[in-house]
Write a protein that holds these residues in place. Sequence first.
Motif, PDB file in Angstrom:
ATOM      1  N   VAL A  35       0.792  -1.245   0.054  1.00 26.18           N
ATOM      2  CA  VAL A  35      -0.217   0.028  -0.300  1.00 26.18           C
ATOM      3  C   VAL A  35       0.789   1.323  -0.027  1.00 26.18           C
ATOM      4  O   VAL A  35       0.572   2.323  -0.490  1.00 26.18           O
ATOM      5  N   VAL A  36       1.870   1.101   0.605  1.00 19.09           N
ATOM      6  CA  VAL A  36       2.898   2.577   0.588  1.00 19.09           C
ATOM      7  C   VAL A  36       3.190   2.838  -0.842  1.00 19.09           C
ATOM      8  O   VAL A  36       2.986   4.034  -1.136  1.00 19.09           O
ATOM      9  N   PRO A  37       3.919   2.081  -1.509  1.00 17.91           N
ATOM     10  CA  PRO A  37       4.208   2.546  -2.833  1.00 17.91           C
ATOM     11  C   PRO A  37       3.022   2.583  -3.861  1.00 17.91           C
ATOM     12  O   PRO A  37       3.039   3.514  -4.713  1.00 17.91           O
ATOM     13  N   LEU A  38       1.697   2.090  -3.432  1.00 20.09           N
ATOM     14  CA  LEU A  38       0.831   2.456  -4.301  1.00 20.09           C
ATOM     15  C   LEU A  38       0.221   3.750  -3.822  1.00 20.09           C
ATOM     16  O   LEU A  38      -0.239   4.636  -4.739  1.00 20.09           O
ATOM     17  N   LEU A  39       0.285   4.292  -2.698  1.00 16.62           N
ATOM     18  CA  LEU A  39      -0.055   5.743  -2.202  1.00 16.62           C
ATOM     19  C   LEU A  39       1.007   6.846  -2.763  1.00 16.62           C
ATOM     20  O   LEU A  39       0.530   7.653  -3.317  1.00 16.62           O
ATOM     21  N   THR A  40       2.224   6.323  -2.631  1.00 15.31           N
ATOM     22  CA  THR A  40       3.222   7.363  -2.993  1.00 15.31           C
ATOM     23  C   THR A  40       3.472   7.543  -4.526  1.00 15.31           C
ATOM     24  O   THR A  40       3.577   8.519  -5.074  1.00 15.31           O
ATOM     25  N   ASP A  41       3.712   6.257  -5.255  1.00 18.18           N
ATOM     26  CA  ASP A  41       3.987   6.310  -6.549  1.00 18.18           C
ATOM     27  C   ASP A  41       2.970   6.518  -7.339  1.00 18.18           C
ATOM     28  O   ASP A  41       3.080   6.801  -8.585  1.00 18.18           O
ATOM     29  N   VAL A  42       1.526   5.987  -7.018  1.00 17.54           N
ATOM     30  CA  VAL A  42       0.482   6.036  -8.023  1.00 17.54           C
ATOM     31  C   VAL A  42      -0.466   7.161  -7.610  1.00 17.54           C
ATOM     32  O   VAL A  42      -0.778   7.991  -8.439  1.00 17.54           O
ATOM     33  N   ALA A  43      -0.963   7.233  -6.276  1.00 20.16           N
ATOM     34  CA  ALA A  43      -1.673   8.243  -5.963  1.00 20.16           C
ATOM     35  C   ALA A  43      -0.996   9.725  -5.757  1.00 20.16           C
ATOM     36  O   ALA A  43      -1.762  10.817  -5.887  1.00 20.16           O
ATOM     37  N   GLY A  44       0.103   9.507  -5.629  1.00 22.97           N
ATOM     38  CA  GLY A  44       0.815  10.781  -5.384  1.00 22.97           C
ATOM     39  C   GLY A  44       0.735  11.494  -3.818  1.00 22.97           C
ATOM     40  O   GLY A  44       0.777  12.664  -3.716  1.00 22.97           O
ATOM     41  N   VAL A  45       0.718  10.547  -2.956  1.00 20.38           N
ATOM     42  CA  VAL A  45       0.403  11.026  -1.534  1.00 20.38           C
ATOM     43  C   VAL A  45       1.855  11.185  -0.997  1.00 20.38           C
ATOM     44  O   VAL A  45       2.906  10.545  -1.203  1.00 20.38           O
ATOM     45  N   PRO A  46       2.035  12.478  -0.501  1.00 20.12           N
ATOM     46  CA  PRO A  46       3.280  12.935   0.161  1.00 20.12           C
ATOM     47  C   PRO A  46       3.751  11.937   1.292  1.00 20.12           C
ATOM     48  O   PRO A  46       2.684  11.215   1.834  1.00 20.12           O
ATOM     49  N   ILE A  47       5.055  11.324   1.320  1.00 20.17           N
ATOM     50  CA  ILE A  47       5.322  10.476   2.131  1.00 20.17           C
ATOM     51  C   ILE A  47       5.039  10.926   3.695  1.00 20.17           C
ATOM     52  O   ILE A  47       4.571   9.926   4.455  1.00 20.17           O
ATOM     53  N   GLY A  48       4.856  12.125   3.980  1.00 24.15           N
ATOM     54  CA  GLY A  48       4.326  12.456   5.323  1.00 24.15           C
ATOM     55  C   GLY A  48       3.176  12.148   5.682  1.00 24.15           C
ATOM     56  O   GLY A  48       2.868  12.226   6.932  1.00 24.15           O
ATOM     57  N   TRP A  49       2.505  12.334   4.749  1.00 23.68           N
ATOM     58  CA  TRP A  49       1.024  11.968   4.861  1.00 23.68           C
ATOM     59  C   TRP A  49       0.390  10.446   5.018  1.00 23.68           C
ATOM     60  O   TRP A  49      -0.474  10.356   5.441  1.00 23.68           O
ATOM     61  N   VAL A  50       1.450   9.698   4.769  1.00 21.90           N
ATOM     62  CA  VAL A  50       1.162   8.031   4.580  1.00 21.90           C
ATOM     63  C   VAL A  50       0.631   7.656   5.788  1.00 21.90           C
ATOM     64  O   VAL A  50      -0.600   6.816   5.811  1.00 21.90           O
ATOM     65  N   PRO A  51       1.277   8.013   7.161  1.00 18.89           N
ATOM     66  CA  PRO A  51       0.300   7.505   8.285  1.00 18.89           C
ATOM     67  C   PRO A  51      -0.779   7.912   8.571  1.00 18.89           C
ATOM     68  O   PRO A  51      -1.785   7.233   9.026  1.00 18.89           O
ATOM     69  N   LEU A  52      -1.150   9.110   7.950  1.00 17.56           N
ATOM     70  CA  LEU A  52      -2.716   9.489   8.234  1.00 17.56           C
ATOM     71  C   LEU A  52      -3.408   8.811   7.386  1.00 17.56           C
ATOM     72  O   LEU A  52      -4.668   8.523   7.694  1.00 17.56           O
TER      73      LEU A  52
END
Length: 405
Positions: free
Chosen positions: A236-253
């Motif tokens: 899910v982390v690379p899905l969020l950061t690489d695909v959706a463009g979620v900033p790494i600092g927002w991932v825990p949220l």
Amino acid sequence: MSNIASVASGLTTGAKLAILAMAVGSFGIGTGEFAIMGLLPNLAGELGISAPEAGHVISAYALGVVVGAPLVAILGAKLGRRPLLLAMMLLFALGNFGSAVAPNYASLIVLRFISGLPHGAYFGIAALVAASMVDVGYRARAVGRVMLGLTISTLVGLPVATWLGQGMGWRPTFAGVGVVGVLAFVMIARFVPPIVILAGASPLKELSALKRPQVWLTLGIAAIGCGGMFSVFTYVVPLLTDVAGVPIGWVPLVLALFGVGMTLGNIVGAAMADKALMRTIGGMLAFNVLVLAAIPIMAQSVVGASLSVLCVGFTVAIGTALQTRLMDVAADGQTLAATLNHAAFNLANALGALFGGMAISAGYGWGSTGVVGAVMAIGGLALFGISVALDRRETRWAPLAVAGE
């Protein structure tokens, strides 16, 4: 977690504290199981391995659950449930402390396997203890309150562990999980009363559950139909950061939304299961298909990806229903069946991580894990259809069997 133990009016204070103590154990196990999913990039970087290889650490834990659940249930058939709970929690704590100091990838694989050994047995036995404390009509909700510790771990433990891991590395996360395991051990020793062993309990009686087709079908639904959640969440982390463009600092949220979904699913699913057990199982499998199939599209934006994470978490609603179903169909082998339910879910974990990693390695992208999960959910629906058909056939022939006697 004060609401965890509030199941039915008239439940004694002692029983509430016992359920709370077991829920703390499930909180620790949930944090240990899911936190590593949010730290795969960190772990892969430190150990010098690829993300799919790091996913094998998760598979090792899951396979430990698969092996440990039946082993403990059979060998511990004549032991009290309280001593078994204590032994499982102690082994879990020691396995996580060991993981925190693992010197290399190979040793970490072994230690995660050891950490997984008590998982299924703990949840299965805790579920039986909780269900024994309430009326039949509240069984699923009592089991759900124990499992609520697991879902709260994704709401609180997972984001905190991810944040901690991003700042200090993944090792302190495992050490923290070990500390929670020690706390649960102390609470169980203090609040869970000795449980009388049923007369005639034996390994052979537990193994009798494996003669029942409905037991195998229910376990198959969990192992195949629920693999989609793990296929997606492992990566899910690379899905969020690489695909959706979620900033790494927002991932825990965003990961906290997974915990919100799991918590809501646990509460709603348990209440639904007490009212309409089989409809809950079938309905949640269909929900899985829709949610997972939509991920390649939903993951193209931050909002869509966040909503998908919430909905994937909600799919855990099926867990309590399957646990209750096993109590109904296992007859004299309830302990084995109850522990095997969590072995089946962790087989789903292993298969989901494996198949999702294969799709990624084949070049289909991070979003392909949703498609893999949807296919697995369809497989679960097929097994559910067979189970329903078998139930109807047995119901149709039951009056004739009685007349023949």
